[in-house]
Design a protein around this motif. Structure first.
Motif, PDB file in Angstrom:
ATOM      1  N   GLN A 205      -3.328 -11.274   6.879  1.00 46.69           N
ATOM      2  CA  GLN A 205      -2.501 -12.206   7.572  1.00 46.69           C
ATOM      3  C   GLN A 205      -1.453 -11.575   8.551  1.00 46.69           C
ATOM      4  OE1 GLN A 205      -0.752 -14.794   4.230  1.00 46.69           O
ATOM      5  NE2 GLN A 205      -2.406 -14.553   3.216  1.00 46.69           N
ATOM      6  N   GLN A 206      -1.116 -12.158   9.539  1.00 42.11           N
ATOM      7  CA  GLN A 206      -0.229 -11.753  10.395  1.00 42.11           C
ATOM      8  C   GLN A 206       1.220 -11.233   9.781  1.00 42.11           C
ATOM      9  OE1 GLN A 206       1.144 -14.278  13.794  1.00 42.11           O
ATOM     10  NE2 GLN A 206       1.786 -12.825  14.763  1.00 42.11           N
ATOM     11  N   LYS A 207       1.755 -11.538   8.834  1.00 41.31           N
ATOM     12  CA  LYS A 207       2.947 -11.047   8.105  1.00 41.31           C
ATOM     13  C   LYS A 207       2.669  -9.786   7.271  1.00 41.31           C
ATOM     14  CE  LYS A 207       2.408 -13.778   3.632  1.00 41.31           C
ATOM     15  NZ  LYS A 207       3.028 -14.446   2.870  1.00 41.31           N
ATOM     16  N   GLU A 208       1.052  -9.450   7.116  1.00 41.80           N
ATOM     17  CA  GLU A 208       0.856  -8.135   6.448  1.00 41.80           C
ATOM     18  C   GLU A 208       0.527  -6.925   7.289  1.00 41.80           C
ATOM     19  OE1 GLU A 208      -1.399 -10.129   2.664  1.00 41.80           O
ATOM     20  OE2 GLU A 208      -2.506 -10.009   4.365  1.00 41.80           O
ATOM     21  N   ALA A 209       0.763  -7.396   8.669  1.00 41.70           N
ATOM     22  CA  ALA A 209       0.293  -6.239   9.851  1.00 41.70           C
ATOM     23  C   ALA A 209       1.072  -4.854   9.515  1.00 41.70           C
ATOM     24  CB  ALA A 209       0.618  -6.783  11.028  1.00 41.70           C
ATOM     25  N   SER A 210       2.317  -5.118   8.979  1.00 44.16           N
ATOM     26  CA  SER A 210       3.049  -3.669   8.769  1.00 44.16           C
ATOM     27  C   SER A 210       2.469  -3.101   7.466  1.00 44.16           C
ATOM     28  CB  SER A 210       4.321  -4.039   8.632  1.00 44.16           C
ATOM     29  OG  SER A 210       5.219  -2.990   8.344  1.00 44.16           O
ATOM     30  N   GLN A 211       2.332  -3.681   6.626  1.00 46.79           N
ATOM     31  CA  GLN A 211       1.812  -3.048   5.334  1.00 46.79           C
ATOM     32  C   GLN A 211       0.439  -2.659   5.593  1.00 46.79           C
ATOM     33  OE1 GLN A 211       1.758  -6.138   2.497  1.00 46.79           O
ATOM     34  NE2 GLN A 211       3.995  -6.810   2.673  1.00 46.79           N
ATOM     35  N   PHE A 212      -0.505  -3.288   6.368  1.00 45.59           N
ATOM     36  CA  PHE A 212      -1.904  -2.793   6.679  1.00 45.59           C
ATOM     37  C   PHE A 212      -1.542  -1.286   7.237  1.00 45.59           C
ATOM     38  CE2 PHE A 212      -5.473  -2.337   9.646  1.00 45.59           C
ATOM     39  CZ  PHE A 212      -6.502  -2.407   8.469  1.00 45.59           C
ATOM     40  N   THR A 213      -0.742  -1.113   8.328  1.00 40.60           N
ATOM     41  CA  THR A 213      -0.866  -0.329   9.158  1.00 40.60           C
ATOM     42  C   THR A 213      -0.279   0.842   8.130  1.00 40.60           C
ATOM     43  OG1 THR A 213      -0.184  -1.622  11.175  1.00 40.60           O
ATOM     44  CG2 THR A 213       0.281   0.685  11.279  1.00 40.60           C
ATOM     45  N   MET A 214       0.763   0.684   7.441  1.00 41.80           N
ATOM     46  CA  MET A 214       1.383   1.784   6.698  1.00 41.80           C
ATOM     47  C   MET A 214       0.305   2.277   5.708  1.00 41.80           C
ATOM     48  SD  MET A 214       4.524   1.810   4.151  1.00 41.80           S
ATOM     49  CE  MET A 214       5.125   3.173   3.393  1.00 41.80           C
ATOM     50  N   LEU A 215      -0.481   1.467   5.170  1.00 43.14           N
ATOM     51  CA  LEU A 215      -1.342   2.060   4.283  1.00 43.14           C
ATOM     52  C   LEU A 215      -2.546   2.936   4.962  1.00 43.14           C
ATOM     53  CD1 LEU A 215      -2.362   2.081   1.175  1.00 43.14           C
ATOM     54  CD2 LEU A 215      -3.533  -0.070   1.430  1.00 43.14           C
ATOM     55  N   THR A 216      -3.060   2.335   6.154  1.00 41.60           N
ATOM     56  CA  THR A 216      -3.806   3.051   6.858  1.00 41.60           C
ATOM     57  C   THR A 216      -3.319   4.618   7.044  1.00 41.60           C
ATOM     58  OG1 THR A 216      -4.638   1.014   7.920  1.00 41.60           O
ATOM     59  CG2 THR A 216      -5.017   3.055   9.088  1.00 41.60           C
ATOM     60  N   PHE A 217      -2.283   4.475   7.611  1.00 41.22           N
ATOM     61  CA  PHE A 217      -1.763   5.876   7.757  1.00 41.22           C
ATOM     62  C   PHE A 217      -1.370   6.683   6.519  1.00 41.22           C
ATOM     63  CE2 PHE A 217      -0.079   3.930  11.913  1.00 41.22           C
ATOM     64  CZ  PHE A 217      -0.945   4.484  12.781  1.00 41.22           C
ATOM     65  N   SER A 218      -1.249   6.226   5.434  1.00 41.12           N
ATOM     66  CA  SER A 218      -1.013   6.597   4.271  1.00 41.12           C
ATOM     67  C   SER A 218      -2.381   7.383   3.945  1.00 41.12           C
ATOM     68  CB  SER A 218      -0.617   5.819   2.975  1.00 41.12           C
ATOM     69  OG  SER A 218       0.800   5.276   3.205  1.00 41.12           O
ATOM     70  N   ALA A 219      -3.395   6.895   4.063  1.00 40.22           N
ATOM     71  CA  ALA A 219      -4.673   7.230   3.828  1.00 40.22           C
ATOM     72  C   ALA A 219      -5.094   8.588   4.740  1.00 40.22           C
ATOM     73  CB  ALA A 219      -5.867   6.477   4.087  1.00 40.22           C
ATOM     74  N   SER A 220      -4.724   8.414   5.975  1.00 41.60           N
ATOM     75  CA  SER A 220      -4.657   9.449   6.858  1.00 41.60           C
ATOM     76  C   SER A 220      -3.814  10.775   6.490  1.00 41.60           C
ATOM     77  CB  SER A 220      -4.277   9.165   8.312  1.00 41.60           C
ATOM     78  OG  SER A 220      -5.065   8.128   8.816  1.00 41.60           O
ATOM     79  N   ALA A 221      -2.675  10.625   5.952  1.00 42.53           N
ATOM     80  CA  ALA A 221      -1.945  11.578   5.611  1.00 42.53           C
ATOM     81  C   ALA A 221      -2.484  12.216   4.331  1.00 42.53           C
ATOM     82  CB  ALA A 221      -0.575  11.016   5.247  1.00 42.53           C
TER      83      ALA A 221
END
Length: 327
Positions: A205-221
């Motif tokens: 959902q559009q409101k979840e864009a920030s959460q999705f982006t953060m979790l993606t980068f957490s996996a990379s980290a």
């Protein structure tokens, strides 16, 4: 060459802004600026002898911190986030990101800014085909001209990646490696963009864009930290403090390059078949212009033909939208 690129950029943004799409175009412009800055920062790493992999790991830690602050410091850390249907896609995407990012750095150092930029952004062929054949959400019917543009995109990768041989045998990149690196980036970037498009349409959902982006980068980290920890404990590398500052410099635009891409996708009705060509033509032109101005990158006639082929490919892929805005 500079006149042509500047003229093309001006025409591109004029065409885009003739329609009443102020907010979507703002997201698109911010995505272009954030994405273009990444290859320039990698070039600076080479100039100042920054340990690239360490900086990339610090970059993803920075992305996590920026995401935490940008989300208000609450939504992104709630355990309920891990129950969302898009969590697995974020983890897979994060793993792809860190591997591709390191390859982009290697390509920028050994082949050039333009080749890395073209390989990354011409990969739109993959998400465009994915959007057409799998998601089936394109707002237009694709013609022979569009598919000709996709073929031209592949040719552009080859031509923009060719580098003259160093006659003294020093500092040269083998022709096979000079093509292989951009081609792997092409595949990885295309898969990543397709995964973002799929997740955005079916799970996010559009409101979840920030959460999705953060979790993606957490996996990379997490992936990066595990590899870096192994290298440090095995004595194969030494940690350099300037990697922290370099990672911060890279991490801020890296976070927003994904965040604004997701926002732009939503603003344009998730029509990846339209958005990716328009977004990527701006990145390729801006990347070529910056490479010449800021890094004095020398482009051969073959490279210029490849750059022109990339622009032509993107125009052919999205010519219906260009014609609609002009007339």
């Amino acid at each position: 060459m500079l006149i042509l690129v500047v003229g093309a950029l001006l025409c591109f943004f004029y065409i885009c802004n003739t329609s009443d799409l102020t907010i979507p175009m703002l997201y698109l412009l911010l995505s272009i600026l954030a994405s273009t800055s990444l290859v320039f920062i990698f070039k600076l790493f080479q100039r100042y002898n920054v340990h690239t992999f360490q900086a990339i790991v610090m970059n993803y830690l920075t992305c996590v911190l920026v995401g935490f602050l940008f989300s208000g410091g609450s939504n992104a850390v709630q355990p309920a986030v891990l129950e969302q249907s898009w969590v697995l896609y974020a983890l897979v995407l994060g793993t792809i990101f860190i591997g591709t990012f390191y390859l982009i750095a290697l390509t920028t150092h050994s082949v050039g800014v333009t080749a890395a930029s073209v390989a990354t952004k011409i990969s739109l062929v993959i998400p465009v085909l994915f959007s057409l054949l799998v998601l089936k959400n394109s707002l237009k019917d694709y013609t022979f001209v569009n598919y000709t543009g996709m073929f031209a995109a592949l040719v552009a990768i080859v031509l923009s990646s060719i580098r003259p041989r160093n006659h003294e045998g020093e500092g040269s990149t083998s022709p096979i490696l000079a093509f292989l690196l951009p081609f792997i980036i092409f595949l990885n970037s295309g898969v990543a963009d397709s995964l973002i498009n799929y997740t955005n349409q079916y799970h996010l959902q559009q409101k979840e864009a920030s959460q999705f982006t953060m979790l993606t980068f957490s996996a990379s980290a997490m992936v990066g930290l595990l590899v870096l920890l192994y290298l440090l404990l095995s004595g194969k590398t030494t940690f350099y403090r300037k990697s922290i500052l370099a990672g911060i410099l890279l991490g801020i635009p890296n976070y927003f390059s994904i965040y604004f891409l997701i926002k732009a996708l939503s603003a344009f009705g998730n029509d990846g078949a339209f958005l990716y060509p328009v977004n990527n033509i701006g990145i390729i032109l801006a990347g070529a212009l910056g490479a010449v101005i800021f890094f004095n990158e020398k482009l051969t006639k073959v490279n210029l033909i490849g750059l022109g082929m990339a622009v032509l490919a993107l125009i052919l892929i999205s010519y219906q939208e260009i014609v609609a805005n002009l007339f």
